[in-house]
Write a protein that holds these residues in place. Structure first.
Motif, PDB file in Angstrom:
ATOM      1  N   SER A 135      -3.235   2.352   0.077  1.00 51.02           N
ATOM      2  CA  SER A 135      -3.132   1.034   0.708  1.00 51.02           C
ATOM      3  C   SER A 135      -2.136   0.147  -0.027  1.00 51.02           C
ATOM      4  CB  SER A 135      -4.515   0.370   0.722  1.00 51.02           C
ATOM      5  OG  SER A 135      -4.449  -0.938   1.243  1.00 51.02           O
ATOM      6  N   ASN A 136      -2.225   0.131  -1.361  1.00 52.18           N
ATOM      7  CA  ASN A 136      -1.298  -0.681  -2.147  1.00 52.18           C
ATOM      8  C   ASN A 136       0.144  -0.226  -1.960  1.00 52.18           C
ATOM      9  OD1 ASN A 136      -3.405  -2.203  -3.209  1.00 52.18           O
ATOM     10  ND2 ASN A 136      -3.676  -0.858  -4.977  1.00 52.18           N
ATOM     11  N   LEU A 137       0.350   1.069  -1.924  1.00 53.25           N
ATOM     12  CA  LEU A 137       1.695   1.614  -1.739  1.00 53.25           C
ATOM     13  C   LEU A 137       2.261   1.197  -0.386  1.00 53.25           C
ATOM     14  CD1 LEU A 137       4.083   3.378  -2.506  1.00 53.25           C
ATOM     15  CD2 LEU A 137       2.775   5.385  -1.749  1.00 53.25           C
ATOM     16  N   ALA A 138       1.451   1.292   0.668  1.00 52.96           N
ATOM     17  CA  ALA A 138       1.920   0.885   1.993  1.00 52.96           C
ATOM     18  C   ALA A 138       2.266  -0.593   2.013  1.00 52.96           C
ATOM     19  CB  ALA A 138       0.843   1.194   3.029  1.00 52.96           C
ATOM     20  N   GLY A 139       1.420  -1.418   1.378  1.00 48.68           N
ATOM     21  CA  GLY A 139       1.675  -2.857   1.377  1.00 48.68           C
ATOM     22  C   GLY A 139       2.990  -3.218   0.706  1.00 48.68           C
ATOM     23  N   TRP A 140       3.267  -2.627  -0.440  1.00 49.29           N
ATOM     24  CA  TRP A 140       4.495  -2.986  -1.142  1.00 49.29           C
ATOM     25  C   TRP A 140       5.723  -2.381  -0.488  1.00 49.29           C
ATOM     26  CZ3 TRP A 140       4.503  -7.161  -3.580  1.00 49.29           C
ATOM     27  CH2 TRP A 140       3.365  -7.602  -4.271  1.00 49.29           C
ATOM     28  N   ARG A 141       5.559  -1.278   0.208  1.00 40.78           N
ATOM     29  CA  ARG A 141       6.690  -0.772   0.996  1.00 40.78           C
ATOM     30  C   ARG A 141       7.038  -1.752   2.106  1.00 40.78           C
ATOM     31  NH1 ARG A 141       5.196   5.734   1.452  1.00 40.78           N
ATOM     32  NH2 ARG A 141       6.243   6.328  -0.495  1.00 40.78           N
ATOM     33  N   GLY A 142       6.005  -2.326   2.698  1.00 42.24           N
ATOM     34  CA  GLY A 142       6.265  -3.340   3.711  1.00 42.24           C
ATOM     35  C   GLY A 142       6.954  -4.555   3.125  1.00 42.24           C
ATOM     36  N   GLU A 143       6.478  -5.004   1.958  1.00 41.34           N
ATOM     37  CA  GLU A 143       7.087  -6.160   1.315  1.00 41.34           C
ATOM     38  C   GLU A 143       8.515  -5.861   0.862  1.00 41.34           C
ATOM     39  OE1 GLU A 143       5.853  -9.232   0.980  1.00 41.34           O
ATOM     40  OE2 GLU A 143       4.105  -8.620   2.145  1.00 41.34           O
ATOM     41  N   ALA A 144       8.802  -4.580   0.623  1.00 44.92           N
ATOM     42  CA  ALA A 144      10.149  -4.188   0.187  1.00 44.92           C
ATOM     43  C   ALA A 144      11.110  -4.047   1.350  1.00 44.92           C
ATOM     44  CB  ALA A 144      10.075  -2.869  -0.588  1.00 44.92           C
ATOM     45  N   GLY A 145      10.661  -4.323   2.574  1.00 42.40           N
ATOM     46  CA  GLY A 145      11.585  -4.346   3.702  1.00 42.40           C
ATOM     47  C   GLY A 145      11.363  -3.273   4.744  1.00 42.40           C
ATOM     48  N   ASP A 146      10.246  -2.573   4.708  1.00 45.18           N
ATOM     49  CA  ASP A 146       9.993  -1.527   5.694  1.00 45.18           C
ATOM     50  C   ASP A 146       8.627  -1.741   6.339  1.00 45.18           C
ATOM     51  OD1 ASP A 146      10.011   0.742   7.243  1.00 45.18           O
ATOM     52  OD2 ASP A 146       9.650   2.141   5.584  1.00 45.18           O
ATOM     53  N   PRO A 147       8.467  -2.816   7.121  1.00 44.10           N
ATOM     54  CA  PRO A 147       7.150  -3.075   7.721  1.00 44.10           C
ATOM     55  C   PRO A 147       6.724  -2.001   8.715  1.00 44.10           C
ATOM     56  CG  PRO A 147       8.807  -4.565   8.622  1.00 44.10           C
ATOM     57  CD  PRO A 147       9.454  -3.860   7.469  1.00 44.10           C
ATOM     58  N   ALA A 148       7.692  -1.428   9.439  1.00 44.87           N
ATOM     59  CA  ALA A 148       7.323  -0.378  10.398  1.00 44.87           C
ATOM     60  C   ALA A 148       6.780   0.851   9.663  1.00 44.87           C
ATOM     61  CB  ALA A 148       8.527   0.005  11.255  1.00 44.87           C
ATOM     62  N   GLY A 149       7.435   1.237   8.567  1.00 45.44           N
ATOM     63  CA  GLY A 149       6.938   2.361   7.774  1.00 45.44           C
ATOM     64  C   GLY A 149       5.593   2.048   7.166  1.00 45.44           C
ATOM     65  N   ALA A 150       5.390   0.803   6.750  1.00 44.17           N
ATOM     66  CA  ALA A 150       4.106   0.401   6.195  1.00 44.17           C
ATOM     67  C   ALA A 150       3.007   0.489   7.259  1.00 44.17           C
ATOM     68  CB  ALA A 150       4.187  -1.018   5.641  1.00 44.17           C
ATOM     69  N   ALA A 151       3.351   0.056   8.496  1.00 47.89           N
ATOM     70  CA  ALA A 151       2.367   0.134   9.578  1.00 47.89           C
ATOM     71  C   ALA A 151       1.967   1.581   9.843  1.00 47.89           C
ATOM     72  CB  ALA A 151       2.929  -0.508  10.845  1.00 47.89           C
ATOM     73  N   THR A 152       2.939   2.482   9.829  1.00 48.97           N
ATOM     74  CA  THR A 152       2.633   3.901  10.030  1.00 48.97           C
ATOM     75  C   THR A 152       1.720   4.418   8.913  1.00 48.97           C
ATOM     76  OG1 THR A 152       4.739   4.279  11.169  1.00 48.97           O
ATOM     77  CG2 THR A 152       3.623   6.202  10.231  1.00 48.97           C
ATOM     78  N   ALA A 153       2.047   4.029   7.660  1.00 44.51           N
ATOM     79  CA  ALA A 153       1.224   4.471   6.525  1.00 44.51           C
ATOM     80  C   ALA A 153      -0.193   3.920   6.624  1.00 44.51           C
ATOM     81  CB  ALA A 153       1.873   4.036   5.214  1.00 44.51           C
ATOM     82  N   TYR A 154      -0.331   2.662   7.058  1.00 46.67           N
ATOM     83  CA  TYR A 154      -1.658   2.078   7.206  1.00 46.67           C
ATOM     84  C   TYR A 154      -2.447   2.781   8.318  1.00 46.67           C
ATOM     85  CZ  TYR A 154      -1.122  -1.899   4.005  1.00 46.67           C
ATOM     86  OH  TYR A 154      -0.981  -2.695   2.891  1.00 46.67           O
ATOM     87  N   ALA A 155      -1.782   3.146   9.402  1.00 48.53           N
ATOM     88  CA  ALA A 155      -2.467   3.838  10.495  1.00 48.53           C
ATOM     89  C   ALA A 155      -2.999   5.189  10.027  1.00 48.53           C
ATOM     90  CB  ALA A 155      -1.524   4.006  11.688  1.00 48.53           C
ATOM     91  N   GLU A 156      -2.192   5.900   9.245  1.00 54.43           N
ATOM     92  CA  GLU A 156      -2.647   7.194   8.718  1.00 54.43           C
ATOM     93  C   GLU A 156      -3.797   7.010   7.729  1.00 54.43           C
ATOM     94  OE1 GLU A 156       0.891   8.760   7.034  1.00 54.43           O
ATOM     95  OE2 GLU A 156       1.800   9.317   8.954  1.00 54.43           O
ATOM     96  N   LEU A 157      -3.670   5.975   6.900  1.00 54.92           N
ATOM     97  CA  LEU A 157      -4.739   5.691   5.946  1.00 54.92           C
ATOM     98  C   LEU A 157      -6.031   5.329   6.666  1.00 54.92           C
ATOM     99  CD1 LEU A 157      -5.869   5.054   3.107  1.00 54.92           C
ATOM    100  CD2 LEU A 157      -4.834   2.766   3.317  1.00 54.92           C
ATOM    101  N   LEU A 158      -5.914   4.556   7.745  1.00 58.65           N
ATOM    102  CA  LEU A 158      -7.096   4.130   8.483  1.00 58.65           C
ATOM    103  C   LEU A 158      -7.879   5.336   9.008  1.00 58.65           C
ATOM    104  CD1 LEU A 158      -8.823   1.872   9.663  1.00 58.65           C
ATOM    105  CD2 LEU A 158      -7.267   1.803  11.635  1.00 58.65           C
ATOM    106  N   ASP A 159      -7.171   6.340   9.505  1.00 53.77           N
ATOM    107  CA  ASP A 159      -7.849   7.544   9.996  1.00 53.77           C
ATOM    108  C   ASP A 159      -8.698   8.178   8.891  1.00 53.77           C
ATOM    109  OD1 ASP A 159      -6.784   7.260  12.512  1.00 53.77           O
ATOM    110  OD2 ASP A 159      -5.088   8.613  12.150  1.00 53.77           O
ATOM    111  N   ASP A 160      -8.124   8.262   7.689  1.00 52.60           N
ATOM    112  CA  ASP A 160      -8.857   8.881   6.582  1.00 52.60           C
ATOM    113  C   ASP A 160     -10.016   8.011   6.118  1.00 52.60           C
ATOM    114  OD1 ASP A 160      -7.319  11.193   6.529  1.00 52.60           O
ATOM    115  OD2 ASP A 160      -5.844  10.354   5.148  1.00 52.60           O
ATOM    116  N   GLN A 161      -9.821   6.697   6.108  1.00 51.05           N
ATOM    117  CA  GLN A 161     -10.912   5.815   5.682  1.00 51.05           C
ATOM    118  C   GLN A 161     -12.068   5.829   6.679  1.00 51.05           C
ATOM    119  OE1 GLN A 161      -8.581   2.192   5.102  1.00 51.05           O
ATOM    120  NE2 GLN A 161      -8.930   2.319   2.890  1.00 51.05           N
TER     121      GLN A 161
END
Length: 807
Positions: A660-686
């Motif tokens: 989750s932290n990795l996805a958040g900082w990737r979004g803050e680093a300028g890749d919100p779409a990639g962060a959203a994809t990472a969060y969606a994958e994480l959500l499935d596992d959670q």
């Protein structure tokens, strides 16, 4: 043999198609042998009866196995579900409809009784000599070519010994039907035969039965009272009929009867009519109906194990006991002690012997054993449990309750990654507490009571956890005294979950009061006193005073260094908390320095793979981002993730947090779409590992919505926020900080989507609630003021878009 007008023609000779010549009178057809039990008062037409009529055609053999099935879900096989009444209803129906020429009803409790029924049939129908009548009748049932068929039904009621029917099964015939009722599920009975599961009454059937039965005596009760009584009795037909008889004979109402049932000083037999006053021709009370089955089970291999195993299960959840509980080390030790004390010393009880004993109990319909359903492998009807507990002396009762609690504690995983197992363990603890709460507080409060509460909170049910520990505080205080360590521990947990439930100020107050008592009872240097100071600082900070939290944590650190030393885990944890509060108070650079120094210390004391070391690296990465380096934060979190995957595995909660932290900082680093994809994958596992209501799962849904908004999908973000808000209202309530934050984010998204007036109106409503809940000076309240002012201005003029109010 020929049939003319329903009469026999010619002599009966031989034993197998050659019946001995006899001169006895033979009955005309149609003919009934044996007595069909009379219909029970207020007999209920049930779905099982329809299934039986559909299933049992000519040439069929059906076995009615008593099983509880509620809503299609098999719960447990047992006596008292009405198998005999269903069989009698079927037999009476086909007889009166003229569908059979010969009907034989035999109560087949054992081979001798079953054979005597066949003797009677052979004598009455064939005129056979009694010594040969049974074999003659069975041979006569065999289909014969070129002879007029006779339609027959043989009912073998209440078969208790599968081997007792060896050589006594009616033959397969296209013209005959065999119906067996039994509590046994042995392959010798059920193999190759149609098995019809007979369930307890449905709630509607229970209500109809009770209403009709009472009305027959000029009595009436509300549907609510009757439905509650039916639930208390597990919808078991036998128990319901005996309850009605008791209500009438004792002239009491349902409420009084339920109070009698709830009285633990009253046995199940005490709440039933006298033996000579049982209704519907019944021979046994509900409890006595199972006693013989339990006695029999205890004689089967592994001898002596079925009874103590059933006693252990009698204290747990009737709807499902995990197999690991009954076969774990604590349960095995209890069972070994029991069989040894009973003089059946066969060495230590093993899990394999437990499995065999469970199968014995299953075969006799005392439990339902489904090992493939690991979390609900064993189910026991609640009245069987009550009847079993009633047989225990007070000492045996308490000893078995403690054994059950030990078994639950031993089966509880250190890290809950299986939500189904955790839920089952909590349900079993609740069942145990309901029937043995006093025992669980003697001599001290059992650890399982605290484990169950923590499990609730860690599963996201924070309000339930707070309520659990609030009740536990009252119970331990009442039974053990307010200064007892268990009562103090319960209060400690109340504070934690009070804060997690959205009341940080209340949690701080709870810890202030607890700290006063700990200082008096334990002194200032006791570890529990120091830990309470730590939590008091935490919740003061969460209530809006991070600077005060940092100051209190610094004072605590000085005392821990003096009392515990610099390398103690609690000291290191306090250093971590101090660094965090420095960051929360607006000094991310100072937090980075503090975390860096702590990391060096932990690497030396704990090593690189210790969970606390990895946590410090994660915190250091987070404040690297807060200090203005989101790319560096993402890189550092990626490195932590690699190590957590290696050390903890992919499903560990801390590994999921790092993702989750990795996805958040990737979004803050300028890749919100990639962060959203990472969060969606994480959500499935959670969702798979933690469940939908876990706080981390809810946080990920919030972050997913945020990143979708940053990526330009405002409609998708708003929809996600709305769904999340509905769940937060259900789980946490309207005043929880996370609920309020989600309302803020939704309002912000509304404004960005082109509705500044709607955003301003939503922020105005939200400000009122935050003023009420958090007060005017809380940082979140101040943020809402700023956003409200912005969107009011934006409704008239264009201006700068403010930052989202994300945690």
């Amino acid at each position: 043999m020929d049939f003319r007008d329903g009469h026999f023609a010619g002599p009966v000779v031989g034993v197998q198609n050659n019946y001995p010549t006899v001169s006895r009178a033979r009955a005309d057809l149609p003919h009934q042998v044996g007595v069909i039990p009379p219909r029970a008062g207020s007999f209920q037409a049930r779905a099982e009866a329809d299934r039986l009529h559909r299933a049992l055609g000519r040439g069929e053999v059906a076995v009615l196995v008593g099983q509880d099935a509620v809503g299609g879900d098999v719960l447990v096989g047992m006596g008292g579900v009405g198998k005999t009444q269903l069989a009698a209803d079927y037999a009476r129906a086909v007889w009166q409809a003229g569908e059979v020429d010969v009907l034989v009803w035999i109560t087949a409790a054992n081979a001798t009784v079953a054979a005597s029924g066949y003797v009677q049939a052979g004598v009455e129908i064939l005129g056979a000599d009694p010594e040969q009548a049974a074999q003659a009748f069975l041979a006569w049932l065999e289909p014969r070519p070129h002879k007029r068929p006779v339609r027959w039904l043989v009912v073998l009621d209440d078969v208790t010994e599968p081997g007792g029917l060896r050589g006594l099964w009616p033959p397969a015939s296209p013209h005959g039907r065999t119906l067996v009722t039994t509590r046994r599920r042995d392959a010798a009975l059920t193999g190759g035969r149609r098995v019809i599961e007979v369930g307890v009454f449905t709630p509607a059937e229970s209500l109809a039965y009770l209403t009709t039965a009472l009305a027959g005596h000029g009595r009436a009760e509300s549907d609510e009272e009757l439905a509650t009584l039916a639930r208390d009795l597990g919808h078991l037909p036998l128990a319901l009929s005996q309850a009605v008889a008791y209500l009438i004979d004792a002239d009491i109402d349902c409420a009084a009867y339920r109070e009698l049932l709830a009285d633990r000083a009253t046995t199940l037999s005490d709440a039933a009519p006298e033996e000579d006053a049982l209704p519907d021709g019944q021979n046994h009370t509900t409890a006595a109906a199972w006693a013989m089955s339990i006695d029999r089970a205890d004689t089967l291999r592994p001898a002596g194990l079925a009874r103590p195993l059933l006693q252990l299960a009698a204290f747990l959840d009737p709807h499902g006991i995990p197999g690991t509980v009954l076969a774990g080390p604590s349960a095995l030790a209890y069972l070994t002690e029991h069989v040894t004390a009973a003089g059946r010393d066969q060495g230590s009880v093993t899990s394999e012997r437990v499995r065999l004993a469970l199968r014995v109990l299953h075969r006799l319909s005392l439990i339902d054993h489904t090992p493939d359903s690991a979390h609900q492998a064993v189910r026991v009807h609640q009245l069987i449990q009550r009847a079993v507990r009633d047989t225990l002396t007070p000492d045996q009762h308490d000893h078995t309750a403690h054994a059950a609690a030990d078994a639950l504690t031993g089966a509880w995983p250190g890290i809950e990654t299986d939500t189904g197992l955790a839920q089952a363990l909590r349900a079993n603890t609740q069942a145990l507490t309901t029937c043995a709460e006093t025992a669980l507080h003697s001599p001290d409060a059992h650890a399982v009571l605290y484990q169950a509460g923590r499990s609730l909170g860690e599963a996201g049910q924070v309000i339930a956890a707070r309520n659990h520990f609030d009740r536990l505080t009252r119970t331990t205080t009442s039974r053990l005294g307010s200064d007892h360590s268990d009562a103090l521990a319960a209060r400690y947990n109340v504070g934690r979950w009070q804060g997690e439930a959205g009341d940080p100020a209340g949690a701080a107050t709870t810890y202030v009061e607890l700290l006063d008592d700990l200082l008096r009872i334990l002194g200032p240097d006791h570890p529990n006193t120091l830990n309470t100071r730590s939590n008091l600082a935490r919740w003061r900070g969460r209530a809006g005073d991070p600077a005060g939290a940092a100051a209190a944590t610094a004072e605590l650190l000085n005392d821990q260094l003096r009392v515990l030393g610099p390398d103690h885990p609690d000291t290191l944890t306090t250093r971590s908390n101090l660094a965090a509060w420095q960051g929360e108070a607006g000094d991310p650079a100072g937090a980075i320095v503090a975390y860096s120094e702590l990391l060096n210390h932990q690497l030396r004391v704990l090593g690189p793979d210790h969970p606390h070391t990895l946590t410090t690296r994660s915190n250091l990465a987070g404040y690297t981002g807060e200090a203005g380096d989101p790319v560096g934060a993402a890189i550092a979190h990626s490195e932590v993730l690699d190590d957590r995957l290696r050390v903890l595995g992919p499903d560990h909660p801390n590994t999921l947090i790092t993702r989750s932290n990795l996805a958040g900082w990737r979004g803050e680093a300028g890749d919100p779409a990639g962060a959203a994809t990472a969060y969606a994958e994480l959500l499935d596992d959670q969702l798979r590992v933690l469940g939908p209501d876990h706080p981390d799962t809810l946080t990920t849904r919030n972050n997913l919505a945020h990143c979708r908004g940053l990526a330009g999908d405002l409609a998708g973000a708003a929809a996600t926020y709305i769904e999340l808000l509905n769940d937060l209202l259900r789980i946490l309530g309207p005043d929880h900080p996370n609920t309020l934050t989600t309302r803020s984010n939704l309002a912000h998204c509304q404004g960005l989507a082109g509705d500044p007036e709607g955003a301003a109106a939503a922020y105005a409503e939200l400000l009122d609630d935050r003023l009420r809940v958090l007060g005017p000076d809380h940082p979140h309240t101040l943020t809402i003021r700023d956003n409200l002012a912005y969107w009011r201005n934006e409704a008239a003029t264009e201006g700068r878009v403010p930052d989202s109010d994300l945690p």
